[in-house]
Design an enzyme around this catalytic site. Sequence first.
Site, PDB file in Angstrom:
ATOM      1  N   GLU A   1      -1.063   3.525  10.375  1.00  0.00           N
ATOM      2  CA  GLU A   1      -1.999   3.720  10.331  1.00  0.00           C
ATOM      3  C   GLU A   1      -2.558   4.410  10.739  1.00  0.00           C
ATOM      4  O   GLU A   1      -3.961   4.380  11.608  1.00  0.00           O
ATOM      5  CB  GLU A   1      -2.811   1.669   9.964  1.00  0.00           C
TER       6      GLU A   1
ATOM      7  N   THR B   1       5.886  -1.210   3.612  1.00  0.00           N
ATOM      8  CA  THR B   1       5.201  -1.893   4.018  1.00  0.00           C
ATOM      9  C   THR B   1       5.585  -3.280   3.350  1.00  0.00           C
ATOM     10  O   THR B   1       5.562  -2.960   1.895  1.00  0.00           O
ATOM     11  CB  THR B   1       3.991  -2.500   5.580  1.00  0.00           C
TER      12      THR B   1
ATOM     13  N   THR C   1       1.971   7.059   1.971  1.00  0.00           N
ATOM     14  CA  THR C   1       2.467   7.990   2.162  1.00  0.00           C
ATOM     15  C   THR C   1       4.580   8.530   1.407  1.00  0.00           C
ATOM     16  O   THR C   1       4.567   8.032   0.706  1.00  0.00           O
ATOM     17  CB  THR C   1       3.729   7.374   3.941  1.00  0.00           C
ATOM     18  N   GLU C   2       4.100   9.518   2.002  1.00  0.00           N
ATOM     19  CA  GLU C   2       5.158  10.506   1.445  1.00  0.00           C
ATOM     20  C   GLU C   2       6.058  11.046   2.231  1.00  0.00           C
ATOM     21  O   GLU C   2       5.658  11.489   3.197  1.00  0.00           O
ATOM     22  CB  GLU C   2       4.845  10.987  -0.112  1.00  0.00           C
TER      23      GLU C   2
ATOM     24  N   PHE D   1       8.845   4.533   3.990  1.00  0.00           N
ATOM     25  CA  PHE D   1       8.220   3.352   4.286  1.00  0.00           C
ATOM     26  C   PHE D   1       7.211   3.228   4.353  1.00  0.00           C
ATOM     27  O   PHE D   1       6.394   2.225   4.794  1.00  0.00           O
ATOM     28  CB  PHE D   1       7.545   4.182   6.191  1.00  0.00           C
TER      29      PHE D   1
ATOM     30  N   PHE E   1       1.068  -1.297   0.013  1.00  0.00           N
ATOM     31  CA  PHE E   1      -0.127  -0.020  -0.060  1.00  0.00           C
ATOM     32  C   PHE E   1       0.781   1.295   0.071  1.00  0.00           C
ATOM     33  O   PHE E   1       1.796   1.687   1.053  1.00  0.00           O
ATOM     34  CB  PHE E   1      -0.818  -0.650   1.065  1.00  0.00           C
TER      35      PHE E   1
ATOM     36  N   GLY F   1       2.317  12.321   5.789  1.00  0.00           N
ATOM     37  CA  GLY F   1       2.067  11.118   6.004  1.00  0.00           C
ATOM     38  C   GLY F   1       0.870  11.081   6.745  1.00  0.00           C
ATOM     39  O   GLY F   1      -0.124  10.463   6.346  1.00  0.00           O
ATOM     40  N   SER F   2       0.457  11.871   8.221  1.00  0.00           N
ATOM     41  CA  SER F   2      -0.492  11.995   8.758  1.00  0.00           C
ATOM     42  C   SER F   2      -1.879  13.159   7.545  1.00  0.00           C
ATOM     43  O   SER F   2      -3.557  12.284   8.170  1.00  0.00           O
ATOM     44  CB  SER F   2      -0.355  13.377   9.923  1.00  0.00           C
TER      45      SER F   2
HETATM   46  C1  LIG Z   1       7.575   0.877   9.721  1.00  0.00           C
HETATM   47  C2  LIG Z   1       6.505   1.438   9.002  1.00  0.00           C
HETATM   48  C3  LIG Z   1       5.842   0.875   7.956  1.00  0.00           C
HETATM   49  C4  LIG Z   1       4.819   2.209   7.587  1.00  0.00           C
HETATM   50  N1  LIG Z   1       3.891   1.003   6.233  1.00  0.00           N
HETATM   51  C5  LIG Z   1       3.237   1.300   5.558  1.00  0.00           C
HETATM   52  C6  LIG Z   1       2.785   0.689   4.325  1.00  0.00           C
HETATM   53  O1  LIG Z   1       2.654   0.434   3.971  1.00  0.00           O
HETATM   54  N2  LIG Z   1       2.396   2.048   3.464  1.00  0.00           N
HETATM   55  C7  LIG Z   1       2.445   4.116   3.705  1.00  0.00           C
HETATM   56  O2  LIG Z   1       1.362   4.063   3.101  1.00  0.00           O
HETATM   57  N3  LIG Z   1       2.988   4.360   5.162  1.00  0.00           N
HETATM   58  C8  LIG Z   1       3.371   2.922   5.517  1.00  0.00           C
HETATM   59  N4  LIG Z   1       4.095   4.713   6.960  1.00  0.00           N
HETATM   60  C9  LIG Z   1       3.573   4.939   6.652  1.00  0.00           C
HETATM   61  C10 LIG Z   1       3.295   5.211   8.599  1.00  0.00           C
HETATM   62  O3  LIG Z   1       1.804   5.474   8.066  1.00  0.00           O
HETATM   63  C11 LIG Z   1       2.932   6.830   8.329  1.00  0.00           C
HETATM   64  O4  LIG Z   1       4.344   7.347   8.816  1.00  0.00           O
HETATM   65  C12 LIG Z   1       3.101   7.813   9.616  1.00  0.00           C
HETATM   66  O5  LIG Z   1       0.634   8.106   9.215  1.00  0.00           O
HETATM   67  C13 LIG Z   1       2.985   9.564  10.047  1.00  0.00           C
HETATM   68  O6  LIG Z   1       3.256  10.248   8.722  1.00  0.00           O
HETATM   69  P1  LIG Z   1       4.276  10.896   8.961  1.00  0.00           P
HETATM   70  O7  LIG Z   1       5.775   9.917   8.942  1.00  0.00           O
HETATM   71  O8  LIG Z   1       4.273  11.606   7.901  1.00  0.00           O
HETATM   72  O9  LIG Z   1       4.345  11.889  10.547  1.00  0.00           O
HETATM   73  P2  LIG Z   1       3.772  12.981  10.676  1.00  0.00           P
HETATM   74  O10 LIG Z   1       2.621  12.939   9.949  1.00  0.00           O
HETATM   75  O11 LIG Z   1       4.510  13.895   9.954  1.00  0.00           O
HETATM   76  O12 LIG Z   1       3.782  13.135  12.065  1.00  0.00           O
HETATM   77  C14 LIG Z   1       4.345  13.804  13.159  1.00  0.00           C
HETATM   78  C15 LIG Z   1       4.136  14.350  14.594  1.00  0.00           C
HETATM   79  O13 LIG Z   1       3.202  15.147  14.000  1.00  0.00           O
HETATM   80  C16 LIG Z   1       1.808  14.812  14.474  1.00  0.00           C
HETATM   81  N5  LIG Z   1       0.736  15.593  13.718  1.00  0.00           N
HETATM   82  C17 LIG Z   1       0.712  15.598  12.321  1.00  0.00           C
HETATM   83  N6  LIG Z   1      -0.348  16.083  12.028  1.00  0.00           N
HETATM   84  C18 LIG Z   1      -1.312  16.310  13.117  1.00  0.00           C
HETATM   85  C19 LIG Z   1      -2.411  17.798  13.087  1.00  0.00           C
HETATM   86  N7  LIG Z   1      -2.911  17.015  12.295  1.00  0.00           N
HETATM   87  N8  LIG Z   1      -2.262  17.606  14.245  1.00  0.00           N
HETATM   88  C20 LIG Z   1      -1.989  17.274  15.507  1.00  0.00           C
HETATM   89  N9  LIG Z   1      -0.286  16.307  15.515  1.00  0.00           N
HETATM   90  C21 LIG Z   1       0.126  16.321  13.903  1.00  0.00           C
HETATM   91  C22 LIG Z   1       1.589  13.196  14.669  1.00  0.00           C
HETATM   92  O14 LIG Z   1       0.962  12.596  14.958  1.00  0.00           O
HETATM   93  C23 LIG Z   1       3.132  12.712  15.073  1.00  0.00           C
HETATM   94  O15 LIG Z   1       3.806  13.604  16.591  1.00  0.00           O
HETATM   95  C24 LIG Z   1       5.398   3.319   7.913  1.00  0.00           C
HETATM   96  C25 LIG Z   1       5.602   3.740   8.352  1.00  0.00           C
HETATM   97  C26 LIG Z   1       6.240   2.990   9.296  1.00  0.00           C
HETATM   98  C27 LIG Z   1       7.136   3.360  10.512  1.00  0.00           C
END
Ligand SMILES: Cc1cc2nc3c(=O)[nH]c(=O)nc-3n(C[C@H](O)[C@H](O)[C@H](O)COP(=O)(O)OP(=O)(O)OC[C@H]3O[C@@H](n4cnc5c(N)ncnc54)[C@H](O)[C@@H]3O)c2cc1C
Length: 394
Positions: free
Chosen positions: A371, A164, A128-129, A162, A125, A133-134
């Site tokens: 997720e 999987t 994420t870029e 990231f 899937f 992410g969030s």
């Molecule tokens: C081991 C691993 C496997 C993964 N597998 C997949 C996969 O298969 N496919 C895929 O698409 N993605 C995957 N991911 C990505 C994962 O879903 C994201 O890392 C996650 O959603 C967080 O996004 P980010 O890393 O960009 O962090 P950010 O979104 O930058 O978050 C950083 C911090 O800011 C906070 N934050 C962000 N926005 C807000 C807001 N609006 N209000 C309050 N706080 C906020 C977050 O809660 C966090 O504490 C994986 C990640 C990891 C580490």
Amino acid sequence: MTTSEVSDEDFQEILAQTRHFVRTAVVPREQEILADDRVPDDLREQAKKMGLFGYAIPQEWGGLGLNLAQDVELAMELGYTSLALRSMFGTNNGIAGQVLVGFGTDEQKSRWLEPMATGDVVASFALTEPGAGSNPSGLRTKAVRDGSEDDADWIINGQKRFITNAPTANLFVVFARTRPADDKGAGIAVFLVPADTDGVVVGAKDAKMGQEGAWTSDVSFDDVRVPASALIGGSEDIGYRAAMTSLARGRVHIAALAVGTAQRALDESVAYAATATQGGTPIGNFQLVQAMIADQQTGVLAGRALVRDTAKLWVSGEDRRIAPSAAKLFCTEMVGQVADLAVQIHGGSGYMREVPVERIYRDVRLLRLYEGTSEIQRLIIGGNLVKAAQRESK
Ligand SMILES: Cc1cc2nc3c(=O)[nH]c(=O)nc-3n(C[C@H](O)[C@H](O)[C@H](O)COP(=O)(O)OP(=O)(O)OC[C@H]3O[C@@H](n4cnc5c(N)ncnc54)[C@H](O)[C@@H]3O)c2cc1C
């Protein structure tokens, strides 16, 4: 059990086999998985034979056809061992597979779901870029039609991170923007991109904190050409809804996985406390140690009840938004605390690589991040409740 393709009797058999496999074949090899950063091929083969690569794929498309209420029972068993085992088939059954199950055309389903269910195809899937992410609606991967006809190819360019199972994937479920968001929708589509398509570049395996044996990496798409038939559901506006639906379902599954791992951390803690001594007294006789065990047990029982309730609400269609986020939030935070207590109960031994709770402590940290982070779950729960009240007050 609420409507399912699988009878209660058959499901109990699947559950018993999975429990037996996890506890007798995988648990004894956890250290090997950790040291080699790899799930051994014979375990992968056994999982394939048991149908675990497609347990949540409908029977019509070659899977076992478990519904989410059954899925969570299985996940609680899978959570009992190295989380890498579940991750190996997690994307086929979960985030990637459910996009196809829920939104694919019959032609797309018949082409891909069957080999996914057997484990011959691993699907990833790719949402994420960097910088998205969030907030996936900020994604910048672009898909552009090469021509004006409806059957023109699509050209995809962008960078995902990231992802999987990317290093072993045969198929990427790729989210890409086809136009800026407008009144018609978010402008995000989702495509089926075979991993061997020209321009798909899978990066090196990421070096992660935990979950050894589960692999992630960057994936870049550089002028990747796919036919019109690769557009999931044949619609440019399905992507965002497909991602959100698949992630919400996945949250219930992750919550169940957390409960399974918390149970393991509890069992390890009780066994250790009952036998390890200080000054000749088993540490489990100390009331402060008993208090830690009590908090672990309470978390496990509360988490299990919440997960079962949430899965039922999903299957009946009563709540597919708030409860999944609440279950993921509670259970993943709970397992973090339970794992921390498990290390504490083990004393210095709990910090040593060969002790299961050390691995668990690192493995479960991820569950609060992917997720949807805990913060995002809180925003979904709080935001939806307030919006509903505002709608009612109008
Ligand atoms: C081991 C691993 C496997 C993964 N597998 C997949 C996969 O298969 N496919 C895929 O698409 N993605 C995957 N991911 C990505 C994962 O879903 C994201 O890392 C996650 O959603 C967080 O996004 P980010 O890393 O960009 O962090 P950010 O979104 O930058 O978050 C950083 C911090 O800011 C906070 N934050 C962000 N926005 C807000 C807001 N609006 N209000 C309050 N706080 C906020 C977050 O809660 C966090 O504490 C994986 C990640 C990891 C580490």
